[in-house]
Design an enzyme around this catalytic site. Structure first.
Site: not given
Length: 357
Positions: A52, A212, A54, A88, A298, A296, A192
């Site tokens: 992480h 995609l 830290e 951490c 929906s 969209l 993306r």
């Protein structure tokens, strides 16, 4: 003093952004260690499963003895539990760092205030809420997933100057209308790469045969999410090529294979909540909906979304095109306009809105 605190917190946020697309389902975190007005260490969370922010910041300090007189700045509350890595908060206490400044609390149930409590119980002075809004916005996908128990949802589409998403087409033999410029396509692929999942419906898959994937930017491709009630998408189509992890939500039984997983849901019940529940269980914090107008609408009608991005182009398709979703949502009281980015011309721009929950 406040300006000094914000200066170092801004640096934390800038560092954290380097982890975009690499740390999910974890949040983006940066950390800075300051001793007598001088930065002596800094770091950020580079990749999911690795150290992480830290930990990396502490490890970068050349003279460890200075830690006992330093302040650690971090944009998100330090963790207090064992996950992929040790807590951490425990490391901060172990190193004797006397003061910690935090941007925003972590809503993750196993942290949520425990990191701050752990530090304070050990005698560490904690200041929280510095640049809280900016720190929250940085990780809004992570924050939404933890509080709403579903992915952060971005509805995205391109439309012509006369409000059409595409020309009317009956099959894949007619190519879609070319609306986005190369520069915009690159921007979309960058987005993306920083998104966990991307969704389309059956009709878009059949008409466009899209991949995609991320091809015009460096980074990983998002998980593909496909709605295919009756398994109409042919095996040879790109979304079923097995190259990218793909979740197909269907109303029929079909055995999963490789990176393609078939998930049966009840299409006689509301579909979107079922899908989002599965995505949350898969720890997918963000979802970009790039489907057609029906999909969209929906999401819009069920009011299950967090952000809307509309690319408006100078192209005209005429009355016989496919109408984009109604723009009446622009006046929704919960909407906040983020930005409008003009591209090649004043007539070609992207407008982004965010929803207040």
């Amino acid at each position: 003093m406040e300006e000094v605190e914000e200066k170092y917190m801004a640096r934390c946020i800038a560092l954290a952004r380097h982890g975009a697309g690499m740390v999910s389902p974890n949040p983006m975190v940066g950390a800075v260690i300051v001793h007598k007005g001088k930065i002596i260490g800094e770091g950020y969370h580079r990749k999911y499963g690795e150290c992480h922010a830290e930990v990396n910041a502490i490890a970068s300090v050349k003279e460890a003895s200075l830690l006992k007189e330093a302040t650690l700045y971090v944009n998100l509350e330090p963790c207090a539990h064992y996950g992929k890595t040790p807590p951490c908060a425990g490391l901060i206490i172990e190193k004797g760092i006397p003061r910690v400044v935090i941007g925003v609390m972590d809503p993750y149930p196993e942290v949520s205030g425990r990191g701050i409590a752990m530090l304070r119980e050990a005698g560490v002075a904690v200041t929280a809420g510095v640049m809280e809004k900016e720190a929250y916005t940085l990780n809004r996908s992570f924050m939404a997933s933890q509080t709403l128990k579903r992915p952060y949802i971005v509805l995205k589409w391109a439309q012509s100057a006369d409000g059409m998403m595409d020309r009317v087409r009956e099959d894949a033999s007619t190519p879609p209308a070319a609306l986005s410029s190369p520069g915009i396509i690159q921007r979309i692929h960058k987005q993306r790469a920083e998104t966990d999942a991307i969704m389309i419906g059956t009709r878009t898959a059949l008409l466009d045969n899209p991949s995609l994937t991320v091809r015009h930017w460096a980074g990983k491709s998002p998980v593909r999410v496909i709605l295919d009630r009756d398994l109409r998408i042919p095996p040879g189509y790109h979304v079923l090529d097995g190259r990218v992890r793909t979740l197909v939500f269907t109303g029929r039984e079909k055995e999963s294979a490789g990176l393609t997983e078939y998930i049966r849901i009840d299409y006689d019940c509301p579909v979107i909540p079922q899908v989002l529940s599965h995505l949350f269980a898969h720890r997918l914090n963000s979802l970009m909906v790039e489907g057609g107008a029906h999909l969209l609408r929906s999401f819009l009608q069920e009011e299950i979304w967090d952000e809307i991005q509309v690319e408006t182009t100078p192209v005209h398709l005429g009355n016989k095109g496919v109408q984009a979703p109604d723009i009446a949502w622009q006046h929704h009281p919960a909407l906040h306009h983020i930005e409008t980015i003009h591209t090649e011309t004043a007539q070609h721009y992207i407008t982004s809105y965010i929803r207040r929950h």
